[in-house]
Design an enzyme around this catalytic site. Sequence first.
Site, short mmCIF file in Angstrom:
data_model
loop_
_atom_site.label_atom_id
_atom_site.label_comp_id
_atom_site.label_asym_id
_atom_site.label_seq_id
_atom_site.Cartn_x
_atom_site.Cartn_y
_atom_site.Cartn_z
CB VAL A 6 -5.28 7.88 7.20
CG1 VAL A 6 -6.42 7.79 8.20
CG2 VAL A 6 -5.82 7.87 5.78
CD GLN A 27 -6.52 -1.26 2.32
OE1 GLN A 27 -7.23 -2.05 1.73
NE2 GLN A 27 -7.01 -0.18 2.87
NE ARG A 66 -0.13 3.71 12.01
CZ ARG A 66 -0.71 2.51 12.04
NH1 ARG A 66 -0.43 1.67 13.00
NH2 ARG A 66 -1.57 2.14 11.11
CG ASN A 117 -8.45 1.18 5.57
OD1 ASN A 117 -9.06 1.27 4.51
ND2 ASN A 117 -8.05 0.05 6.06
CB ALA A 118 -8.06 3.97 0.82
N GLY A 119 -7.12 6.64 2.23
CA GLY A 119 -6.43 7.91 2.37
C GLY A 119 -5.61 8.42 1.21
CG HIS A 120 -6.12 7.63 -2.68
ND1 HIS A 120 -5.02 6.85 -2.47
CD2 HIS A 120 -7.02 6.84 -3.28
CE1 HIS A 120 -5.27 5.64 -2.91
NE2 HIS A 120 -6.48 5.59 -3.40
N GLY A 175 0.83 -1.20 0.00
CA GLY A 175 0.00 0.00 0.00
C GLY A 175 0.86 1.25 0.00
CG ASP A 176 0.83 3.74 2.43
OD1 ASP A 176 -0.30 4.25 2.42
OD2 ASP A 176 1.29 3.07 3.36
CB SER A 229 5.42 8.74 -10.57
OG SER A 229 5.13 9.83 -9.73
CB THR A 230 9.81 12.41 -11.80
OG1 THR A 230 8.92 13.28 -12.52
CG2 THR A 230 10.35 11.35 -12.72
CE LYS A 260 -3.40 1.56 -3.70
NZ LYS A 260 -2.31 1.59 -2.72
#
Length: 436
Positions: free
Chosen positions: A296, A220, A299, A34-37, A8-9, A409-410, A12
């Site tokens: 989200v 995720q 942490r 809980n995906a948090g984009h 995840g993270d 992706s840069t 996306k």
Amino acid sequence: MVVGAQWGDEGKGKIVDLLAERFAWIARYQGGHNAGHTVVAGEQRFILQLIPCGILRPGCRAAIGNGVVVDPQALVDEIETLERAGVKVAGHLFVSWRAQVILPYHRMIELAAENAPGRVKIGTTTRGIGPAYEDKMGRRGLRIADLADADLLRAHIENAMAEKNAIAGALYGTAAVDAGKMFETYRELSRRILPYAADVSLLLNRAADAGEPILLEGAQGTLLDIDHGTYPFVTSSSTISGGACIGAGLAPTRIGGVLGVTKAYATRVGGGPFPSEENGASGDMLRERGREFGSVTGRPRRVGWLDLPLLRYAIQLNGIDSLLVTKLDVLDTLKEIPVCTGYRLDGKPAAEIPARAADWERLEPVYEVRPGWGTPTAGMRRLEDLPRAAREYLDFVAAQCGTEIGLISTGPERNESIIVPGSQLDRWWRGASSAA
Ligand code: GDP
């Protein structure tokens, strides 16, 4: 379809936001809020946890499939935030009648269980997602469709609270929660949500029949898949591409292609195996440069090097056609970049990804050190501008995985991306653009 190829993270959010331009529908098929984009639209920044980012594009519709677990309060909050920002939600958002509902007792049980002595700490976001999936599989869940019936809702909450209060009180000493108040709150939330309820599977199938492009968005990542991930340190749903068929109600024959997003290195949140983890100074550098702190939860994320055995595993499980590599720029300052190319277990090469938790502990990563490029790639938009060592790094990854890289992706912005000329993604992108 877009899936995370790691834990995840992977970025996306940015990728889906970029691709959304070419799609009529964006649909989520699993997970919860809980995906948090983080999505940037003009001057505004949104953190969308439940609603697909397609909602921000006027021509695009956003769908929440039956495989998602929906927290009504979180959904209403997101709808209100979007509406306040002038985004038109009505007529653009569709929530499956068959999606499961998260209720406050799910969170109560999860919090209590996660902190109970003797329990393996999974490091969940304690949003009640796991317990809601447990109730779904235990056939005692509440679905969006049930919210339309007040008597049913009241009876469900009363019965569930009798059981959950007893469990949480006996096992964890948690104070009882009042069912009557919960019913009133959820009755009100239901009124706000029901206008968006729809037969999402039917809508998506009709759209597919009409030739409208649909983007299914995984939350995720592959290694958090309930079956194929690093169990028990996983999420409670099927994150891999196969999960999309179940969670959106689309047949496998409807899936046109699978894009897998990976960082140019690796990160993981919470506990569990992470063979290529880097705890030294280079790790701190990756965390700082990559801003690896949960969007989200805030942490700090664990960081490490790209793990090719796991990436190949993700490619195999998802049927990834094209890899999309994010955050290449984070590696810009490194002189040398270790890449995990294999594992050894008890001194012998390990061919398989372990199923036993104990085997992960004994796994020794084998690294090949690749030369760094030491010059900025941040913001680059053309393949030919990338330093030679950066291209060689990517070529090495593609060759080791036997899969093309379709996008690099840069930087965090949409246009800080290179669609690799001649890749499948490039051909599709140009075809879709001329059709649009
Ligand atoms: P997701 O859950 O997979 O969407 O990932 P996150 O949103 O948690 O993490 C991605 C973070 O990295 C976001 O803050 C993005 O803006 C940022 N990001 C995405 N792609 C790139 C990139 O290529 N370079 C850099 N420096 N940041 C990126």
